[in-house]
Enzyme design. Structure first.
Site, PDB file in Angstrom:
ATOM      1  N   HIS A 217       0.837  -1.197   0.000  1.00 25.08           N
ATOM      2  CA  HIS A 217       0.000   0.000   0.000  1.00 25.08           C
ATOM      3  C   HIS A 217       0.878   1.255   0.000  1.00 25.08           C
ATOM      4  O   HIS A 217       0.996   1.961   0.994  1.00 25.08           O
ATOM      5  CB  HIS A 217      -0.943   0.000   1.204  1.00 25.08           C
ATOM      6  CG  HIS A 217      -2.004  -1.041   1.112  1.00 25.08           C
ATOM      7  ND1 HIS A 217      -1.957  -2.223   1.826  1.00 25.08           N
ATOM      8  CD2 HIS A 217      -3.139  -1.090   0.374  1.00 25.08           C
ATOM      9  CE1 HIS A 217      -3.033  -2.946   1.541  1.00 25.08           C
ATOM     10  NE2 HIS A 217      -3.760  -2.284   0.654  1.00 25.08           N
ATOM     11  N   LEU A 219       2.779   4.427  -2.897  1.00 22.21           N
ATOM     12  CA  LEU A 219       2.420   5.340  -3.986  1.00 22.21           C
ATOM     13  C   LEU A 219       2.297   4.619  -5.323  1.00 22.21           C
ATOM     14  O   LEU A 219       1.535   5.049  -6.202  1.00 22.21           O
ATOM     15  CB  LEU A 219       3.409   6.499  -4.077  1.00 22.21           C
ATOM     16  CG  LEU A 219       4.862   6.207  -4.480  1.00 22.21           C
ATOM     17  CD1 LEU A 219       5.050   6.302  -5.989  1.00 22.21           C
ATOM     18  CD2 LEU A 219       5.804   7.185  -3.798  1.00 22.21           C
ATOM     19  N   HIS A 221       1.025   1.636  -5.723  1.00 24.89           N
ATOM     20  CA  HIS A 221      -0.333   1.084  -5.701  1.00 24.89           C
ATOM     21  C   HIS A 221      -1.352   2.175  -6.027  1.00 24.89           C
ATOM     22  O   HIS A 221      -2.300   1.936  -6.788  1.00 24.89           O
ATOM     23  CB  HIS A 221      -0.626   0.487  -4.322  1.00 24.89           C
ATOM     24  CG  HIS A 221      -2.052   0.061  -4.136  1.00 24.89           C
ATOM     25  ND1 HIS A 221      -2.618  -0.977  -4.838  1.00 24.89           N
ATOM     26  CD2 HIS A 221      -3.024   0.549  -3.318  1.00 24.89           C
ATOM     27  CE1 HIS A 221      -3.883  -1.124  -4.462  1.00 24.89           C
ATOM     28  NE2 HIS A 221      -4.154  -0.210  -3.549  1.00 24.89           N
ATOM     29  N   ASP A 258      -5.829   5.216  -0.741  1.00 25.41           N
ATOM     30  CA  ASP A 258      -5.044   4.586   0.325  1.00 25.41           C
ATOM     31  C   ASP A 258      -4.008   5.552   0.896  1.00 25.41           C
ATOM     32  O   ASP A 258      -2.959   5.133   1.403  1.00 25.41           O
ATOM     33  CB  ASP A 258      -4.337   3.326  -0.187  1.00 25.41           C
ATOM     34  CG  ASP A 258      -5.227   2.092  -0.103  1.00 25.41           C
ATOM     35  OD1 ASP A 258      -6.087   2.046   0.795  1.00 25.41           O
ATOM     36  OD2 ASP A 258      -5.081   1.180  -0.944  1.00 25.41           O
TER      37      ASP A 258
END
Length: 567
Positions: A217, A219, A221, A258
Site C-alpha cells: 500500500h 504510492l 499502488h 489509500d
C-alpha cells in the site's frame, strides 16, 4: 421599468470597467513574463515569447478599437427607440462610461450604446484567452521526462506496467500518473486548476503514501489503481458518460484511496485499539482516514486543487469521492456485489455513484487480472506486508490475522481462492454493469443520469467563457455491447494467472468442461457466499465481515484463500 433598466445598466457598466481594467492588467502581466523569460538564458523560449507577443498585440488592438468605438460621432444610441431606454439611463451610460475610460469628457460626445455589449464580449474573449494561457503555462509544472512520457502514452492499456513507470520516473509514478490522467481529460483548464497547486498536491500525496514504507500500500499502488480505473473507463467507453466533475472526482478518489495507509488492516486497528480505531469507532477506519487526511491536504493554500470549483461543484465532487473511497472497504465487498446485481436485474438506471464505486473497488483488487509479471510482483509485495503485520501481532500478543503468519500461510492456494471467490466474480459483475450502461446510452443517444439532464455548450463567446463545465450531449452509437465484451482483457489474464498458481501449488487445473461449468455457476456460488456474508455481518458485535469470517466461507481446499483484505 425604468428602475429595472437603470439597475441593469449599472451592472453592465461595472462589468465593462472591470473588463477594461483586466485587459490593462493582462497586458502588463504578459509584458512582464516576456521580460523575465528574455533574461533567463537557461531555457529556449523563442516559441513562448512569440506567442506571448502575439497575444499582447491582439489585446492592444482590441483595446484601441473598443476605445475608438466609444468616441465614434455616429452615436448608436440614436438607433434605439426613445421609449426603449429612458433618457436618464441613456445620459448616464454616455457620461459615466466615457469618463471611466478617458478621465475627461468632451461635452456632447457619447459612446455607442452597442459598444457596452461589445466591450463585454471583448472582455470575455480576453478572459478566455487569459485562462487558456494561464492553464497552459501551469501544465508545464509537471512536465515528464521523455522516458516517462513515452511510457504514459500507453496509460489506457490494460497491460500497462506501473512498475516500469515508477522506475523510469525515479519513484514518482503517482505524481506523473495523476497529472497525466487529469491533463488528458482537459480538466486543468476546464476546472480552473492551478498547475503548481496540482503538482504540490500530488507530491504531498506521494509523501503520505510513503509514510510507513509499505511494501504494497504505497504510492505505486495508488498510481496503479488510478491507471486501472482510467483504463476501465476508456475500454468501456464510459468516460463519455461522465461529466468533468465526475471524471475529476473518480481520478482523485483513485489517487487518494489509500493515502497514509498504515500497512495494517482495519481489523488490526480494531483489535489493537489504535487511535484511528477510536477516532472512527471501528468503522471503515482506514478509509475514513484516507479521506479526511486527503481533504485536509486540499485545504492547504498551496495544494488547493479545488479553488476553481463552484460551491455546487465542490459538494458534488466531495460527495462522489467519499462514496467511492468508502466503497473500497473490503468488509462491504459482498454487499456491494449483491447490490449491483440487484440493480442489473432491474429496468431502472444505475446510479452513477454506485457504478463508479464498483469501478474503483474492482480496480483496487485488480492485480490478479493483470499480466503475470505484474500480478506476481504485487502478490509478493502484499504477502510481505501481511507478514509484517503478523510479526507485530505476535509482539502485541493478539491473534495473528489470516495470511499474516510467515510459518503457516500457503501463498499459492491463497491466490487461487482470491481469484476464484473475489476477483473473478467482481469483474463478471463489472462487465455486466458496463454492458448495461452502454446499452442504455445507445438507446437514449444522450448522457442522462438519475434525472439530471445533459447540457450543451453554447457556441457564442459569452456562454463558452461561463459554461465550460457543462456536459456535451454525446452520441454513443459506435459503442455496442459486443465491442465492450471483446475488450475484457482481464478474462484472459485471470485464467492464465489462476493456471500458473495451480501449477506452482501442484494442483491440477480444471478440465475444459468443468471450467465452463464453474463460469456458468459463478453467480450462484458467489450468491450463496454473499448470503452467508450478509448474515454474519449483522452479528451482535456490530462489526462488518472481516478476513476470518470470509476465510471460513471458502471451500475446504481453499481454506487459506487470500481474501486480499487490503485494509
Amino acid at each position: 421599468m425604468s428602475a429595472s433598466i437603470y439597475s441593469m445598466s449599472v451592472s453592465i457598466y461595472s462589468m465593462s470597467v472591470s473588463i477594461y481594467n483586466m485587459s490593462a492588467s493582462i497586458y502588463s502581466m504578459l509584458q512582464h513574463i516576456i521580460d523575465l523569460l528574455k533574461t533567463d538564458g537557461m531555457v529556449d523560449k523563442g516559441d513562448i515569447i512569440k506567442n506571448l507577443e502575439y497575444s499582447i498585440s491582439v489585446l492592444d488592438t482590441l483595446y484601441i478599437e473598443e476605445t475608438k468605438r466609444l468616441f465614434d460621432d455616429d452615436d448608436a444610441l440614436n438607433e434605439v427607440e426613445p421609449d426603449a431606454v429612458p433618457s436618464e439611463v441613456r445620459d448616464w451610460l454616455a457620461q459615466t462610461f466615457t469618463k471611466s475610460q478617458t478621465g475627461t469628457r468632451v461635452q456632447g460626445e457619447r459612446p455607442k450604446f452597442k459598444s457596452v455589449a461589445q466591450a463585454v464580449r471583448a472582455g470575455l474573449m480576453v478572459d478566455r484567452l487569459y485562462r487558456r494561457m494561464s492553464s497552459c503555462g501551469s501544465e508545464s509544472a509537471v512536465e515528464p521526462p521523455t522516458p516517462v512520457a513515452k511510457i504514459l502514452k500507453d496509460v489506457d492499456q490494460w497491460s500497462f506496467n506501473v512498475f516500469d513507470l515508477d522506475e523510469h520516473s525515479g519513484g514518482n509514478s503517482l505524481r506523473y500518473m495523476g497529472y497525466e490522467l487529469i491533463r488528458s481529460q482537459g480538466l486543468i483548464s476546464k476546472l480552473r486548476i492551478n498547475g503548481n497547486h496540482l503538482d504540490n498536491f500530488l507530491t504531498a500525496l506521494q509523501v503520505g503514501y510513503s509514510k510507513y514504507s509499505n511494501p504494497y500500500h504505497n504510492l505505486i499502488h495508488g498510481a496503479d489503481v488510478a491507471q486501472t480505473v482510467y483504463a476501465l473507463l476508456q475500454i468501456s467507453g464510459l468516460m463519455k458518460w461522465l461529466t468533468d466533475i465526475e471524471i475529476f472526482a473518480t481520478i482523485i478518489a483513485a489517487l487518494i484511496h489509500d493515502y497514509e495507509h498504515t500497512g495494517t488492516t482495519n481489523n488490526f486497528h480494531i483489535m489493537s485499539r489504535t487511535s484511528l480505531a477510536m477516532l472512527y469507532n471501528d468503522r471503515a477506519v482506514l478509509e475514513n482516514h484516507h479521506l479526511s487526511a486527503a481533504f485536509e491536504l486540499m485545504k492547504s493554500e498551496d495544494k488547493n486543487i479545488l479553488s476553481g470549483l463552484k460551491a455546487e461543484e465542490y459538494r458534488e465532487f466531495r460527495s462522489l469521492v467519499i462514496d467511492m473511497v468508502l466503497a473500497t472497504d473490503m468488509s462491504g465487498h459482498f454487499q456491494q456485489i449483491k447490490n449491483m446485481r440487484s440493480m442489473l436485474s432491474c429496468a431502472e438506471n444505475i446510479e452513477k455513484s454506485k457504478a463508479l464505486s464498483l469501478i474503483l473497488h474492482t480496480a483496487d483488487i485488480s492485480h490478479p487480472s493483470k499480466p503475470w509479471v505484474v500480478h506476481k510482483r504485487w502478490t509478493d509485495n502484499l504477502i510481505e506486508e501481511f507478514f509484517k503485520q503478523g510479526d507485530r501481532e505476535k509482539v502485541l500478543g493478539i491473534a495473528c490475522s489470516p495470511l499474516c503468519d510467515r510459518q503457516t500461510t500457503l501463498v499459492e492456494k491463497s491466490q487461487i481462492g482470491f481469484i476464484t471467490i473475489i476477483v473473478e466474480p467482481s469483474f463478471n459483475v463489472l462487465g455486466d454493469m458496463m454492458e448495461k450502461l452502454v446499452a442504455v446510452l445507445q438507446n437514449n443517444n444522450t448522457l442522462v443520469d438519475s434525472g439530471t439532464q445533459a447540457h450543451t455548450i453554447l457556441e457564442d463567446v459569452e456562454a463558452e467563457a461561463s459554461q465550460l463545465n457543462h456536459i456535451k450531449s454525446t452520441n454513443l452509437k459506435s459503442l455496442s455491447m459486443k465491442e465492450v465484451a471483446m475488450v475484457k482483457h482481464w478474462e484472459v489474464c485471470l485464467a492464465e494467472n489462476r493456471k500458473k498458481w495451480k501449477e506452482l501449488a501442484g494442483v491440477e487445473d480444471d478440465p475444459p468442461e468443468k471450467s465452463d461449468d464453474r463460469n456458468n455457476n459463478a453467480n450462484s456460488t458467489n450468491s450463496r457466499s454473499t448470503n452467508r456474508a450478509i448474515s454474519r455481518s449483522t452479528s451482535t458485535t456490530g462489526l462488518k465481515l472481516d478476513a476470518r469470517e470470509l476465510n471460513s466461507q471458502l471451500p475446504r481446499s481453499l481454506s487459506k484463500a487470500d481474501v486480499h483484505h487490503r485494509n
